[in-house]
Design a protein around this motif. Structure first.
Motif, PDB file in Angstrom:
ATOM      1  N   MET A 119       2.881 -22.145  -4.877  1.00  0.00           N
ATOM      2  CA  MET A 119       3.584 -23.434  -4.836  1.00  0.00           C
ATOM      3  C   MET A 119       5.092 -23.250  -4.673  1.00  0.00           C
ATOM      4  N   TYR A 120       5.568 -22.008  -4.784  1.00  0.00           N
ATOM      5  CA  TYR A 120       6.986 -21.718  -4.563  1.00  0.00           C
ATOM      6  C   TYR A 120       7.246 -21.029  -3.221  1.00  0.00           C
ATOM      7  N   ALA A 121       6.269 -20.997  -2.344  1.00  0.00           N
ATOM      8  CA  ALA A 121       6.395 -20.221  -1.101  1.00  0.00           C
ATOM      9  C   ALA A 121       7.564 -20.674  -0.244  1.00  0.00           C
ATOM     10  N   ALA A 122       7.834 -21.968  -0.207  1.00  0.00           N
ATOM     11  CA  ALA A 122       8.910 -22.463   0.663  1.00  0.00           C
ATOM     12  C   ALA A 122      10.285 -22.201   0.076  1.00  0.00           C
ATOM     13  N   ASP A 123      10.443 -22.425  -1.234  1.00  0.00           N
ATOM     14  CA  ASP A 123      11.802 -22.483  -1.762  1.00  0.00           C
ATOM     15  C   ASP A 123      12.203 -21.329  -2.670  1.00  0.00           C
ATOM     16  N   ARG A 124      11.248 -20.583  -3.221  1.00  0.00           N
ATOM     17  CA  ARG A 124      11.644 -19.537  -4.173  1.00  0.00           C
ATOM     18  C   ARG A 124      11.188 -18.141  -3.795  1.00  0.00           C
ATOM     19  N   ALA A 125       9.965 -18.022  -3.340  1.00  0.00           N
ATOM     20  CA  ALA A 125       9.478 -16.680  -2.984  1.00  0.00           C
ATOM     21  C   ALA A 125       8.324 -16.786  -2.017  1.00  0.00           C
ATOM     22  N   CYS A 126       8.437 -16.115  -0.896  1.00  0.00           N
ATOM     23  CA  CYS A 126       7.358 -16.107   0.093  1.00  0.00           C
ATOM     24  C   CYS A 126       6.470 -14.874  -0.077  1.00  0.00           C
ATOM     25  N   VAL A 127       6.692 -14.094  -1.134  1.00  0.00           N
ATOM     26  CA  VAL A 127       5.708 -13.100  -1.558  1.00  0.00           C
ATOM     27  C   VAL A 127       4.921 -13.752  -2.682  1.00  0.00           C
ATOM     28  N   ASN A 128       3.648 -14.055  -2.421  1.00  0.00           N
ATOM     29  CA  ASN A 128       2.880 -14.925  -3.298  1.00  0.00           C
ATOM     30  C   ASN A 128       1.632 -14.311  -3.897  1.00  0.00           C
ATOM     31  N   THR A 129       1.365 -13.060  -3.547  1.00  0.00           N
ATOM     32  CA  THR A 129       0.213 -12.383  -4.143  1.00  0.00           C
ATOM     33  C   THR A 129       0.574 -10.940  -4.437  1.00  0.00           C
ATOM     34  N   MET A 130      -0.171 -10.352  -5.348  1.00  0.00           N
ATOM     35  CA  MET A 130      -0.028  -8.929  -5.641  1.00  0.00           C
ATOM     36  C   MET A 130      -0.290  -8.103  -4.388  1.00  0.00           C
ATOM     37  N   THR A 131      -1.260  -8.531  -3.599  1.00  0.00           N
ATOM     38  CA  THR A 131      -1.580  -7.806  -2.369  1.00  0.00           C
ATOM     39  C   THR A 131      -0.359  -7.667  -1.475  1.00  0.00           C
ATOM     40  N   GLN A 132       0.328  -8.788  -1.264  1.00  0.00           N
ATOM     41  CA  GLN A 132       1.534  -8.757  -0.428  1.00  0.00           C
ATOM     42  C   GLN A 132       2.583  -7.823  -1.011  1.00  0.00           C
ATOM     43  N   ALA A 133       2.837  -7.963  -2.311  1.00  0.00           N
ATOM     44  CA  ALA A 133       3.872  -7.145  -2.947  1.00  0.00           C
ATOM     45  C   ALA A 133       3.535  -5.665  -2.845  1.00  0.00           C
ATOM     46  N   LEU A 134       2.269  -5.333  -3.049  1.00  0.00           N
ATOM     47  CA  LEU A 134       1.875  -3.921  -3.021  1.00  0.00           C
ATOM     48  C   LEU A 134       1.836  -3.377  -1.598  1.00  0.00           C
ATOM     49  N   ASP A 135       1.552  -4.246  -0.639  1.00  0.00           N
ATOM     50  CA  ASP A 135       1.660  -3.803   0.763  1.00  0.00           C
ATOM     51  C   ASP A 135       3.098  -3.381   1.070  1.00  0.00           C
ATOM     52  N   ILE A 136       4.050  -4.148   0.569  1.00  0.00           N
ATOM     53  CA  ILE A 136       5.466  -3.796   0.761  1.00  0.00           C
ATOM     54  C   ILE A 136       5.772  -2.468   0.062  1.00  0.00           C
ATOM     55  N   CYS A 137       5.292  -2.323  -1.157  1.00  0.00           N
ATOM     56  CA  CYS A 137       5.511  -1.061  -1.885  1.00  0.00           C
ATOM     57  C   CYS A 137       4.934   0.125  -1.105  1.00  0.00           C
ATOM     58  N   ASP A 138       3.740  -0.054  -0.575  1.00  0.00           N
ATOM     59  CA  ASP A 138       3.110   1.044   0.186  1.00  0.00           C
ATOM     60  C   ASP A 138       3.965   1.449   1.381  1.00  0.00           C
ATOM     61  N   ARG A 139       4.537   0.441   2.045  1.00  0.00           N
ATOM     62  CA  ARG A 139       5.306   0.750   3.253  1.00  0.00           C
ATOM     63  C   ARG A 139       6.676   1.340   2.917  1.00  0.00           C
ATOM     64  N   LEU A 140       7.316   0.843   1.855  1.00  0.00           N
ATOM     65  CA  LEU A 140       8.698   1.265   1.578  1.00  0.00           C
ATOM     66  C   LEU A 140       8.793   2.437   0.606  1.00  0.00           C
ATOM     67  N   ASP A 141       7.753   2.661  -0.159  1.00  0.00           N
ATOM     68  CA  ASP A 141       7.783   3.762  -1.124  1.00  0.00           C
ATOM     69  C   ASP A 141       6.399   4.407  -1.192  1.00  0.00           C
ATOM     70  N   PRO A 142       5.967   4.989  -0.078  1.00  0.00           N
ATOM     71  CA  PRO A 142       4.590   5.509  -0.001  1.00  0.00           C
ATOM     72  C   PRO A 142       4.304   6.616  -1.017  1.00  0.00           C
ATOM     73  N   ASP A 143       5.347   7.264  -1.494  1.00  0.00           N
ATOM     74  CA  ASP A 143       5.132   8.348  -2.456  1.00  0.00           C
ATOM     75  C   ASP A 143       4.977   7.868  -3.893  1.00  0.00           C
ATOM     76  N   ARG A 144       5.046   6.531  -4.073  1.00  0.00           N
ATOM     77  CA  ARG A 144       4.920   5.977  -5.427  1.00  0.00           C
ATOM     78  C   ARG A 144       5.924   6.643  -6.360  1.00  0.00           C
ATOM     79  N   SER A 145       7.171   6.657  -5.935  1.00  0.00           N
ATOM     80  CA  SER A 145       8.212   7.370  -6.681  1.00  0.00           C
ATOM     81  C   SER A 145       8.587   6.703  -7.993  1.00  0.00           C
ATOM     82  N   GLY A 146       8.194   5.446  -8.162  1.00  0.00           N
ATOM     83  CA  GLY A 146       8.630   4.697  -9.340  1.00  0.00           C
ATOM     84  C   GLY A 146       9.850   3.845  -9.066  1.00  0.00           C
ATOM     85  N   ALA A 147      10.453   4.011  -7.890  1.00  0.00           N
ATOM     86  CA  ALA A 147      11.656   3.241  -7.550  1.00  0.00           C
ATOM     87  C   ALA A 147      11.330   1.802  -7.154  1.00  0.00           C
TER      88      ALA A 147
END
Lengths: 288, 288
Positions: free
Chosen positions: A157-185
């Motif tokens: 319900m906040y997709a338009a105005d607060r955050a367009c990352v709306n599921t864990m899946t989306q957030a973790l897809d970003i983590c996989d792409r930007l920090d594939p080594d799971r560095s903790g960063a």
């Protein structure tokens, strides 16, 4: 799963929960009085009392910071991109000065809401691409500062105005792409209010694993909910099975604070600060 | 993608859009006046004027029904299960009598909200299992009546009280399990308001394909949204890229009506019926 019934050593208070009742220094004093060991403050609350005073108060009360709220709001038109970058770098610096466990990222929605003044757009996919670019850029700065970034998926319900990352899946897809080594960063903040409805939640919590579970926030979903932003419920007053979700998170090795974050214009912001904190403690021990 | 700019032959009016301005017979007369060829009525509106009178009026105006609202509300405790079954079978019979293209299913949330009086529960996974069992059972009856069932995923903000099927993925998983042959007896209703935020939407529309795309509903998401249920926007007044979504649906072969469904307590329910219908026609031609 940890036993919370005997004490509240794993309770953290997101300071927005009592933002109407006092400034950050008063909130820190109250937490100290109630034996609360951790908080998660908001940038505007820190700015009001000054960063140095906030750092001194946090240290003086021997408080830990389960997070710092917040960086993000990445989507912006070209004219607002420099402001967005500077703002996020300052957020990292403040989080480091305060000794936070992580900087929580509320990533922003469409540019006109994320960075007001930006040209209006309906391009949600474009906003999502900007979010990923923004996180990628901030991540370099955050690594240098030793400050983990926690992407917080917000309720759709906040997709338009607060955050367009709306599921864990989306957030973790970003983590996989930007920090594939799971560095903790780079990881996620799991807020029960935002993700409780997701049929894929348990699987995605497992996917995140200990390295990426940086924060766990609780409150409750009320039925009816009378306001999209400011009608969150106290734990136990709504429909979320919080012990189940905490079990899922802890099964993956999460051993941090359970952070109470309640925006409640007509109920909890109207009550005395001590009453709210006592209620948080009682519910933390009985229904979380 | 079809050209909607020249006429409104593919416009359907969900009769909830003008439910405060008149009864179903008055709405049908108004649609006839405006050259609107299809509607989707609600059961309570049919009940108020009587099923026979509704059938006569629909035939008299030569109206098609792009859907019938609604079956569902499957989760129930043991004491309310018979009531739930009977209610849903009657919905199928009414839809058949009216000649609807499909019966739209709003599947229900937790049992205490889905079937009031049911024992309170926080078991969302259990509610979802009950939904699937309920659809499986109703599907036999619907096949006999030749009435396709359209599962409508509702926005996650309704997960507790209105529908615990909240994404296209979930709805299509149910379709795969209950109708693996894609017989056309079971599909989905794609309502822009409920699914516009979903990063997986385009892929899931493709997955649905022509056989399972039974209905397409439009309105708009307003920022800010002041009420979770009754503050939907007129097409063009919000943030949803409707032409993009219609393109995705039509690329899969959907060739049915674009159904306007707006619940708007403080704006559109306050305006004269003819003004609302004229506005729907104008927006259908210009922004859908």
């Amino acid at each position: 799963m940890r036993d919370f019934s005997a004490d509240h050593r794993w309770l953290s208070i997101n300071t927005a929960t009592v933002r109407k009742q006092g400034d950050l220094l008063q909130i820190i004093e109250a937490c100290d009085r109630h034996g609360i060991r951790a908080i998660s403050p908001w940038r505007d609350q820190v700015a009001t009392v000054g960063l140095d005073a906030a750092v001194r108060a946090v240290r003086g009360a021997d408080l830990q910071l389960s997070g710092y709220c917040r960086g993000g709001m990445f989507p912006a038109d070209a004219a607002h991109r420099a402001e967005m970058r500077d703002d996020n770098r300052r957020a990292v610096d403040e989080a480091a000065a305060l000794g936070a466990v992580c900087l929580v990222l509320v990533v922003g929605g469409l540019p006109q809401y994320s960075r007001p003044g930006s040209a209006p757009s309906k391009d949600l996919a474009g906003a999502r691409a900007q979010v990923e670019d923004g996180i990628a850029e901030l991540l370099d700065c955050a690594r240098n500062a030793g400050m983990p970034l926690a992407i917080e998926p917000l309720h759709p319900m906040y997709a338009a105005d607060r955050a367009c990352v709306n599921t864990m899946t989306q957030a973790l897809d970003i983590c996989d792409r930007l920090d594939p080594d799971r560095s903790g960063a780079l990881g996620v903040a799991v807020d029960a209010y935002h993700v409780w409805w997701d049929p894929d939640l348990q699987a995605q919590i497992r996917r995140a694993g200990k390295e990426r579970l940086l924060a766990f926030h609780v409150c409750d979903w009320l039925v009816p909910t009378t306001d999209l932003l400011l009608d969150r419920g106290m734990m136990g007053d709504g429909v979320i099975d919080l012990p189940q979700m905490r079990g899922w998170v802890e099964d993956c090795g999460f051993a941090g604070y359970s952070e109470v974050e309640i925006f409640s214009a007509n109920t909890w912001w109207e009550r005395p600060m001590d009453e709210v904190l006592s209620t948080c403690i009682e519910r933390h021990r009985s229904v979380v």
